[in-house]
Design a protein around this motif. Structure first.
Motif, PDB file in Angstrom:
ATOM      1  N   UNK A 205       0.721  -1.143   0.072  1.00  0.00           N
ATOM      2  CA  UNK A 205       0.148  -0.086   0.011  1.00  0.00           C
ATOM      3  C   UNK A 205       0.853   1.265  -0.070  1.00  0.00           C
ATOM      4  N   UNK A 206       2.237   1.140   0.718  1.00  0.00           N
ATOM      5  CA  UNK A 206       2.977   2.307   0.786  1.00  0.00           C
ATOM      6  C   UNK A 206       3.396   2.594  -0.920  1.00  0.00           C
ATOM      7  N   UNK A 207       3.420   1.318  -1.509  1.00  0.00           N
ATOM      8  CA  UNK A 207       4.126   1.599  -2.881  1.00  0.00           C
ATOM      9  C   UNK A 207       2.948   2.247  -3.827  1.00  0.00           C
ATOM     10  N   UNK A 208       1.880   2.073  -3.543  1.00  0.00           N
ATOM     11  CA  UNK A 208       0.532   2.636  -4.107  1.00  0.00           C
ATOM     12  C   UNK A 208       0.564   4.234  -4.085  1.00  0.00           C
ATOM     13  N   UNK A 209       1.066   4.689  -3.078  1.00  0.00           N
ATOM     14  CA  UNK A 209       1.105   6.185  -2.881  1.00  0.00           C
ATOM     15  C   UNK A 209       2.404   6.696  -3.018  1.00  0.00           C
ATOM     16  N   UNK A 210       3.392   5.851  -3.417  1.00  0.00           N
ATOM     17  CA  UNK A 210       4.642   6.568  -4.025  1.00  0.00           C
ATOM     18  C   UNK A 210       4.598   7.151  -5.274  1.00  0.00           C
ATOM     19  N   UNK A 211       4.965   8.228  -5.353  1.00  0.00           N
ATOM     20  CA  UNK A 211       4.877   8.791  -6.743  1.00  0.00           C
ATOM     21  C   UNK A 211       3.644   9.663  -7.071  1.00  0.00           C
ATOM     22  N   UNK A 229       6.688  13.158   4.878  1.00  0.00           N
ATOM     23  CA  UNK A 229       7.810  12.398   4.688  1.00  0.00           C
ATOM     24  C   UNK A 229       8.123  11.668   6.143  1.00  0.00           C
ATOM     25  N   UNK A 230       8.109  12.277   7.001  1.00  0.00           N
ATOM     26  CA  UNK A 230       8.589  11.759   8.349  1.00  0.00           C
ATOM     27  C   UNK A 230       7.597  10.415   8.836  1.00  0.00           C
ATOM     28  N   UNK A 231       6.195  10.595   8.536  1.00  0.00           N
ATOM     29  CA  UNK A 231       5.340   9.526   9.000  1.00  0.00           C
ATOM     30  C   UNK A 231       5.472   8.230   7.751  1.00  0.00           C
ATOM     31  N   UNK A 232       5.712   8.701   6.651  1.00  0.00           N
ATOM     32  CA  UNK A 232       5.867   7.671   5.737  1.00  0.00           C
ATOM     33  C   UNK A 232       7.143   6.753   5.885  1.00  0.00           C
ATOM     34  N   UNK A 233       8.197   7.694   6.222  1.00  0.00           N
ATOM     35  CA  UNK A 233       9.578   7.095   6.620  1.00  0.00           C
ATOM     36  C   UNK A 233       9.300   5.983   7.976  1.00  0.00           C
ATOM     37  N   UNK A 234       8.779   6.695   8.914  1.00  0.00           N
ATOM     38  CA  UNK A 234       8.547   5.894  10.036  1.00  0.00           C
ATOM     39  C   UNK A 234       7.810   4.671   9.734  1.00  0.00           C
ATOM     40  N   UNK A 236       7.940   3.003   6.886  1.00  0.00           N
ATOM     41  CA  UNK A 236       8.657   2.177   6.349  1.00  0.00           C
ATOM     42  C   UNK A 236       9.549   1.572   7.195  1.00  0.00           C
ATOM     43  N   UNK A 237      10.445   2.054   8.114  1.00  0.00           N
ATOM     44  CA  UNK A 237      11.041   1.701   9.195  1.00  0.00           C
ATOM     45  C   UNK A 237      10.415   0.552  10.198  1.00  0.00           C
ATOM     46  N   UNK A 238       9.094   0.927  10.448  1.00  0.00           N
ATOM     47  CA  UNK A 238       8.566  -0.202  11.065  1.00  0.00           C
ATOM     48  C   UNK A 238       8.355  -1.376  10.652  1.00  0.00           C
ATOM     49  N   UNK A 239       7.945  -1.432   9.400  1.00  0.00           N
ATOM     50  CA  UNK A 239       7.785  -2.465   8.463  1.00  0.00           C
ATOM     51  C   UNK A 239       8.905  -3.326   8.019  1.00  0.00           C
ATOM     52  N   UNK A 240      10.097  -2.527   8.036  1.00  0.00           N
ATOM     53  CA  UNK A 240      11.599  -3.003   7.499  1.00  0.00           C
ATOM     54  C   UNK A 240      11.874  -4.443   8.434  1.00  0.00           C
ATOM     55  N   UNK A 241      12.937  -4.729   8.094  1.00  0.00           N
ATOM     56  CA  UNK A 241      13.439  -6.062   8.745  1.00  0.00           C
ATOM     57  C   UNK A 241      14.678  -5.755   9.876  1.00  0.00           C
TER      58      UNK A 241
END
Ligand code: FEO
Length: 391
Positions: A205-211, A229-234, A236-241
């Protein structure tokens, strides 16, 4: 007060600062809000989501203050009742309105709110609805955090309405984020409680709003974002490995033996440079516990033995762990018994679906003694070795 996002878009939602529990489960230290937005096009008017039925009157009053005498579309981005629950009130007041949503959400609204099927206009991914000089574009974004969720993009104004996604339980007199630190705290709590189990879907879903060209992100709870950007980056970090070099120890101790083990383990882990967070399961804030699970690498559940098994508070914690599906890498169990029990088997069966390494539990008899501390030393060594693998 009705707040303007611009000349055509109005916030008509409701704050609920006194609400202290969501889903009869999740503590709300900052209350919550149900964000609803009115869009006045040159020809038609749309309402994006509604509010919890307990606050219907606020929504209706705001629409009256704006002099709204016709609503053409109620956009249902999510069927959960804190956003959809006032749709029947709106349909009563504006009987010509159509509920615009996807097939899955339509079916759920029919089931949950008994809305007649002829009241709907079904939309699919990429479909648009024209309000005259304004265009609504629909982005199907399932599993944030129900299967029927969608986003709505107001093309001309570049506003993305994301339902629960990127939201937070936060009742505030402000409309837009000003304090990013506070917002991150409330948003992380929110993510941990409802979004974390769907991390894989959230990546998509993040990819869907990218761009997408976005000026404002308008979620259905909490504050709106201009600088997002700060919340999207957060997210991305929370779902990262990535995991923190941290051990979470939820514990319950009836007569002090388990607590002694917890304290010993905690100090030893810290002496190895590993951060530790303790949560006494008696009266724990589940939101705090859930938040800690977003980043940590390891959980050690600590429990007394009661009625031949783990303490019910530990069973509850193990069940939540299973349900929240955090990205932890390792799990272990410590505790004490008086004469026997099946603590290990019961907790293992509850957490068996988690994709984690099980580090040998340390279940001892009575108050911890010399050899028991040696077993805890070994547990610390094993955890430290596991943590070295990703740091
Ligand atoms: Fe805020 Fe999933 O409802």
């Amino acid at each position: 007060m009705v707040e303007k996002l611009n000349e055509s878009v109005f916030y008509v939602g409701a704050n609920h600062p006194e609400r202290r529990l969501f889903d009869e489960l999740i503590p709300l230290p900052d209350g919550t809000s149900y964000n609803s937005y009115l869009i006045k096009g040159s020809k038609k008017t749309a309402l994006i989501d509604t509010v919890d039925p307990e606050k219907s009157e606020i929504l209706v009053n705001k629409l009256e203050k704006l002099g709204i005498d016709k609503i053409d579309f109620v956009i249902a981005n999510h069927a959960e009742q804190d956003h959809s629950g006032s749709i029947p009130v709106i349909l009563d007041k504006f009987p010509e309105a159509k509920v615009a949503t996807n097939t899955k959400c339509k079916s759920m609204l029919e089931d949950l709110l008994l809305i007649d099927s002829n009241k709907f206009q079904v939309v699919g991914d990429g479909d648009t609805i024209s309000l005259g000089d304004k265009t609504l574009k629909f982005i199907i974004a399932p599993w944030v955090h129900w299967p029927e969720t969608q986003f709505t993009y107001l093309v001309e104004d570049k506003i993305l309405f994301t339902c629960d996604f990127l939201g937070s339980h936060y009742a505030s007199e402000e409309l837009f984020v000003e304090d990013k630190v506070k917002t991150l705290e409330t948003a992380k709590r929110y993510f941990a409680e409802i979004m974390m189990p769907f991390s894989n879907m959230i990546k998509k879903d993040l990819k869907k709003i990218d761009g997408l060209d976005i000026k404002i992100i308008a979620p259905s709870h909490g504050l709106l974002y201009k600088d997002y950007d700060f919340i999207v980056d957060a997210y991305k970090d929370w779902i990262s490995e990535n995991n923190k070099n941290e051990v979470i120890i939820p514990y319950v101790s009836m007569h002090g033996s388990t607590k002694k083990m917890v304290d010993y383990l905690s100090e030893k882990l810290k002496s190895e440079g590993i951060a530790v967070k303790l949560f006494n399961l008696t009266g724990v804030d589940l939101g705090e516990l859930a938040m800690s699970l977003v980043d940590a690498a390891t959980v050690v559940l600590a429990t007394s033995t009661v009625l031949a098994g783990p303490h019910p508070s530990a069973v509850y914690a193990a069940y939540l762990l299973k349900a929240l599906r955090p990205k932890i890498r390792n799990i272990s169990l410590i505790g004490s018994y008086g004469w026997g029990g099946k603590t290990e088997e019961i907790i293992s069966s509850l957490t068996s679906t988690l994709k984690v390494d099980l580090i040998d539990p340390v279940i001892i008899k009575g108050y911890p003694k010399g050899k028991d501390f040696s077993l805890l030393d070994t547990l610390v060594e094993r955890i430290a070795k596991k943590h070295e693998e990703f740091s």
